[in-house]
Design a protein around this motif. Structure first.
Motif, PDB file in Angstrom:
ATOM      1  N   LEU A   1      39.342  43.650  29.257  1.00  0.00           N
ATOM      2  CA  LEU A   1      38.274  43.354  28.303  1.00  0.00           C
ATOM      3  C   LEU A   1      38.409  41.933  27.776  1.00  0.00           C
ATOM      4  CD1 LEU A   1      35.840  44.303  26.642  1.00  0.00           C
ATOM      5  CD2 LEU A   1      37.446  45.208  24.943  1.00  0.00           C
ATOM      6  N   ASP A   2      39.637  41.441  27.706  1.00  0.00           N
ATOM      7  CA  ASP A   2      39.861  40.063  27.255  1.00  0.00           C
ATOM      8  C   ASP A   2      39.088  39.059  28.110  1.00  0.00           C
ATOM      9  OD1 ASP A   2      41.481  40.940  25.273  1.00  0.00           O
ATOM     10  OD2 ASP A   2      43.357  40.208  26.124  1.00  0.00           O
ATOM     11  N   ASP A   3      38.954  39.339  29.395  1.00  0.00           N
ATOM     12  CA  ASP A   3      38.213  38.440  30.278  1.00  0.00           C
ATOM     13  C   ASP A   3      36.737  38.403  29.903  1.00  0.00           C
ATOM     14  OD1 ASP A   3      40.613  38.127  31.529  1.00  0.00           O
ATOM     15  OD2 ASP A   3      39.986  38.933  33.476  1.00  0.00           O
ATOM     16  N   VAL A   4      36.203  39.556  29.518  1.00  0.00           N
ATOM     17  CA  VAL A   4      34.801  39.632  29.096  1.00  0.00           C
ATOM     18  C   VAL A   4      34.612  38.884  27.785  1.00  0.00           C
ATOM     19  CG1 VAL A   4      32.914  41.193  28.483  1.00  0.00           C
ATOM     20  CG2 VAL A   4      34.547  41.861  30.259  1.00  0.00           C
TER      21      VAL A   4
ATOM     22  N   LEU B   1      34.813  51.490  33.702  1.00  0.00           N
ATOM     23  CA  LEU B   1      34.528  50.721  34.914  1.00  0.00           C
ATOM     24  C   LEU B   1      35.381  49.456  34.973  1.00  0.00           C
ATOM     25  CD1 LEU B   1      32.805  50.360  37.471  1.00  0.00           C
ATOM     26  CD2 LEU B   1      31.132  49.142  36.066  1.00  0.00           C
ATOM     27  N   LEU B   2      35.540  48.778  33.840  1.00  0.00           N
ATOM     28  CA  LEU B   2      36.390  47.582  33.796  1.00  0.00           C
ATOM     29  C   LEU B   2      37.820  47.936  34.184  1.00  0.00           C
ATOM     30  CD1 LEU B   2      35.129  45.878  30.498  1.00  0.00           C
ATOM     31  CD2 LEU B   2      34.750  45.073  32.831  1.00  0.00           C
ATOM     32  N   THR B   3      38.301  49.062  33.682  1.00  0.00           N
ATOM     33  CA  THR B   3      39.659  49.509  34.016  1.00  0.00           C
ATOM     34  C   THR B   3      39.768  49.837  35.497  1.00  0.00           C
ATOM     35  OG1 THR B   3      39.933  50.437  31.790  1.00  0.00           O
ATOM     36  CG2 THR B   3      41.460  51.197  33.485  1.00  0.00           C
ATOM     37  N   ASP B   4      38.758  50.507  36.029  1.00  0.00           N
ATOM     38  CA  ASP B   4      38.762  50.865  37.448  1.00  0.00           C
ATOM     39  C   ASP B   4      38.795  49.628  38.337  1.00  0.00           C
ATOM     40  OD1 ASP B   4      38.276  53.021  39.594  1.00  0.00           O
ATOM     41  OD2 ASP B   4      36.684  51.566  40.013  1.00  0.00           O
ATOM     42  N   ARG B   5      38.093  48.568  37.901  1.00  0.00           N
ATOM     43  CA  ARG B   5      38.025  47.325  38.680  1.00  0.00           C
ATOM     44  C   ARG B   5      39.125  46.338  38.297  1.00  0.00           C
ATOM     45  NH1 ARG B   5      36.071  48.245  43.167  1.00  0.00           N
ATOM     46  NH2 ARG B   5      37.047  50.205  42.543  1.00  0.00           N
ATOM     47  N   ASN B   6      40.038  46.762  37.414  1.00  0.00           N
ATOM     48  CA  ASN B   6      41.161  45.926  36.967  1.00  0.00           C
ATOM     49  C   ASN B   6      40.700  44.635  36.288  1.00  0.00           C
ATOM     50  OD1 ASN B   6      43.109  47.754  37.973  1.00  0.00           O
ATOM     51  ND2 ASN B   6      42.907  46.884  40.016  1.00  0.00           N
ATOM     52  N   VAL B   7      39.667  44.742  35.479  1.00  0.00           N
ATOM     53  CA  VAL B   7      39.159  43.605  34.718  1.00  0.00           C
ATOM     54  C   VAL B   7      39.471  43.832  33.239  1.00  0.00           C
ATOM     55  CG1 VAL B   7      37.123  42.254  34.068  1.00  0.00           C
ATOM     56  CG2 VAL B   7      37.299  43.218  36.366  1.00  0.00           C
TER      57      VAL B   7
END
Length: 207
Positions: free
Chosen positions: A195-198, A187-193
């Motif tokens: 993991l480093d941001d998390v 989901l993070l990849t799909d939303r272009n977020v």
């Protein structure tokens, strides 16, 4: 960044290392001149200088495989750029996710200094699947079905983790937690977020 700070070579060029902002995988090495760098900053997508054609080259202008620029950094000598992007298609003209798909040396399987290395590897695979959309791929199918389908899968997997916890079954809980983490990364990849941001949010909260 000030363009005047960049040290272009005698041909007026500077190498630009293009990196996926999500997975941190290196996608390609290209070159920019002052004009293409200004154009990149102006439109927010990578524009390079083709040394073979001696002209500006807007990545994806004809193929649709554009690269949305998230950040541009330059090195300590100010003679190389690191361009972090969100790609909308393969970076390589061969149709591959990255131009660096071939290995000169064998990966040392015994190197396990980073216990969370698998998360970096998984991010790269997911970014590659989203970019190339290989036929028959489970993850590519989820990307095609969209955020609602992926979010539903996360809800299902979270429920499975809860059931495993209630059953007091450590092995089952580990398996279901792995599924939950996988779909969360998807989901993070799909939303272009990235993991480093998390992780940055967690570090900030911890601090």
């Amino acid at each position: 960044m000030n363009i005047q700070d960049i040290q272009f070579d005698e041909k007026g060029l500077v190498p630009a290392i293009v990196q996926d902002a999500r997975s941190k995988a290196v996608l390609t090495l290209a070159y920019m001149n002052e004009e293409s760098l200004k154009k990149t900053l102006e439109i927010g997508e990578t524009v390079f200088f083709s040394r073979s054609r001696q002209e500006l080259w807007h990545k994806g202008e004809t193929s649709g495989n554009t690269q949305k620029v998230k950040e541009i950094r330059y090195d300590c000598d100010q003679d190389a750029l690191l361009v972090q992007v969100i790609p909308s298609g393969p970076a390589c003209h061969k149709g591959d996710y990255s131009c660096f798909s071939e290995a000169l040396t064998e990966t040392q399987s015994e190197v396990k200094d980073d216990r969370y290395r698998i998360l970096d590897q998984l991010q790269e695979v997911l970014a590659q699947r989203k970019t190339e959309m290989p036929e028959g791929s489970y993850t590519a199918t989820l990307f095609q079905e969209g955020v609602d389908r992926i979010a539903k899968k996360i809800g299902e997997e979270a429920g499975e983790v809860i059931i495993a916890a209630k059953n007091d079954d450590p092995e089952e809980m580990a398996l279901e937690s792995a599924d939950l983490l996988f779909h969360l990364l998807l989901l993070l990849t799909d939303r272009n977020v990235p993991l480093d941001d998390v992780l940055a949010v967690l570090e900030k909260r911890h601090g």
